[in-house]
Design a protein around this motif. Structure first.
Motif, PDB file in Angstrom:
ATOM      1  N   CYS A  45       0.870  -1.265  -0.046  1.00  7.44           N
ATOM      2  CA  CYS A  45      -0.083  -0.088  -0.009  1.00  7.44           C
ATOM      3  C   CYS A  45       0.985   1.431  -0.002  1.00  7.44           C
ATOM      4  CB  CYS A  45      -1.040  -0.093   1.116  1.00  7.44           C
ATOM      5  SG  CYS A  45      -2.175  -1.281   1.194  1.00  7.44           S
ATOM      6  N   ASN A  48       2.520   1.510  -3.666  1.00  7.19           N
ATOM      7  CA  ASN A  48       1.460   1.754  -4.514  1.00  7.19           C
ATOM      8  C   ASN A  48       0.369   2.811  -4.526  1.00  7.19           C
ATOM      9  OD1 ASN A  48       2.708  -0.363  -6.092  1.00  7.19           O
ATOM     10  ND2 ASN A  48       1.910  -1.928  -4.998  1.00  7.19           N
ATOM     11  N   ASN A  49       0.629   3.790  -3.392  1.00 10.47           N
ATOM     12  CA  ASN A  49      -0.471   4.612  -3.238  1.00 10.47           C
ATOM     13  C   ASN A  49      -1.655   4.110  -2.623  1.00 10.47           C
ATOM     14  OD1 ASN A  49      -1.283   7.380  -2.556  1.00 10.47           O
ATOM     15  ND2 ASN A  49      -1.711   7.677  -4.794  1.00 10.47           N
ATOM     16  N   ARG A  51      -2.953   1.264  -3.354  1.00 14.17           N
ATOM     17  CA  ARG A  51      -3.412   0.158  -4.041  1.00 14.17           C
ATOM     18  C   ARG A  51      -2.771  -1.328  -3.640  1.00 14.17           C
ATOM     19  NH1 ARG A  51      -6.136  -0.588  -8.713  1.00 14.17           N
ATOM     20  NH2 ARG A  51      -5.741   1.910  -9.086  1.00 14.17           N
ATOM     21  N   SER A 103      -8.965   5.643  -5.240  1.00 13.50           N
ATOM     22  CA  SER A 103      -9.772   7.147  -5.153  1.00 13.50           C
ATOM     23  C   SER A 103     -11.119   6.848  -4.540  1.00 13.50           C
ATOM     24  CB  SER A 103      -9.786   7.544  -6.615  1.00 13.50           C
ATOM     25  OG  SER A 103     -10.873   6.701  -7.415  1.00 13.50           O
ATOM     26  N   LYS A 106     -10.542   6.597  -0.671  1.00 14.43           N
ATOM     27  CA  LYS A 106     -10.091   7.978  -0.040  1.00 14.43           C
ATOM     28  C   LYS A 106     -11.437   8.746   0.147  1.00 14.43           C
ATOM     29  CE  LYS A 106      -7.208  11.842  -0.438  1.00 14.43           C
ATOM     30  NZ  LYS A 106      -5.895  12.551  -1.205  1.00 14.43           N
ATOM     31  N   TRP A 113      -8.273   4.520   4.599  1.00 11.17           N
ATOM     32  CA  TRP A 113      -7.430   5.094   3.585  1.00 11.17           C
ATOM     33  C   TRP A 113      -6.396   5.925   4.710  1.00 11.17           C
ATOM     34  CZ3 TRP A 113      -5.484   9.870   2.577  1.00 11.17           C
ATOM     35  CH2 TRP A 113      -4.568  10.319   1.603  1.00 11.17           C
ATOM     36  N   MET A 117      -2.345   5.412   4.527  1.00  9.49           N
ATOM     37  CA  MET A 117      -1.448   6.780   3.912  1.00  9.49           C
ATOM     38  C   MET A 117      -1.235   7.739   4.960  1.00  9.49           C
ATOM     39  SD  MET A 117      -1.738   5.371   1.145  1.00  9.49           S
ATOM     40  CE  MET A 117      -0.670   6.352   0.427  1.00  9.49           C
TER      41      MET A 117
END
Length: 139
Positions: A45, A48-49, A51, A103, A106, A113, A117
């Motif tokens: 994660c 891969n932002n 993902r 997306s 988020k 998320w 993150m």
């Protein structure tokens, strides 16, 4: 109906405890069975932002095992048991969908998320952040 509501509340707290205690606290220990969560899922994660396209067979097996362990509850409260099963299914669906569609996560699953993150020591719930709100581990 009360059994179903109590089952959802229980499931939120169980999810919180498993994620925090098993996946993160025990998962930090080298050689721990639970280390896959941090070493694979969280690492992917971050890389891969948010993902993560892998489907976790360990998490799925764990949910099936929990479903079997909770079978005696079916005798006393079918609605409670039904809620735990639906919560487990929601976990599989929402967790995988969110990590395939960052997306969307988020926007609609902000707590999860943020867990990946912003701060991996907060927001332990994936499905319903009820336990996080009550235990003040959100945000």
């Amino acid at each position: 109906m009360i059994g179903f509501i109590l089952g959802v509340i229980y499931s939120s707290f169980l999810e919180w405890w498993i994620h925090k205690k098993l996946f993160h606290e025990l998962g930090r220990k080298k050689g721990s069975y639970w280390s896959f969560h941090l070493r694979e899922h969280h690492a992917d994660c971050i890389k891969n932002n948010f993902r993560d396209n892998k489907f976790s067979t360990r998490e799925t097996f764990g949910l099936l095992l929990l479903s079997v362990i909770h079978l005696p509850v079916l005798i006393f409260s079918p609605m409670f048991y039904c809620a735990t099963i639906l919560y487990a299914l929601a976990f599989i669906i929402l967790h995988n969908y969110g990590h395939h569609n960052p997306s969307w996560a988020k926007k609609y699953q902000t707590w999860h998320w943020r867990h990946h993150m912003e701060n991996p020591n907060k927001n332990w719930n994936v499905v319903l952040p009820l336990a996080d709100w009550i235990l003040k581990t959100d945000k």
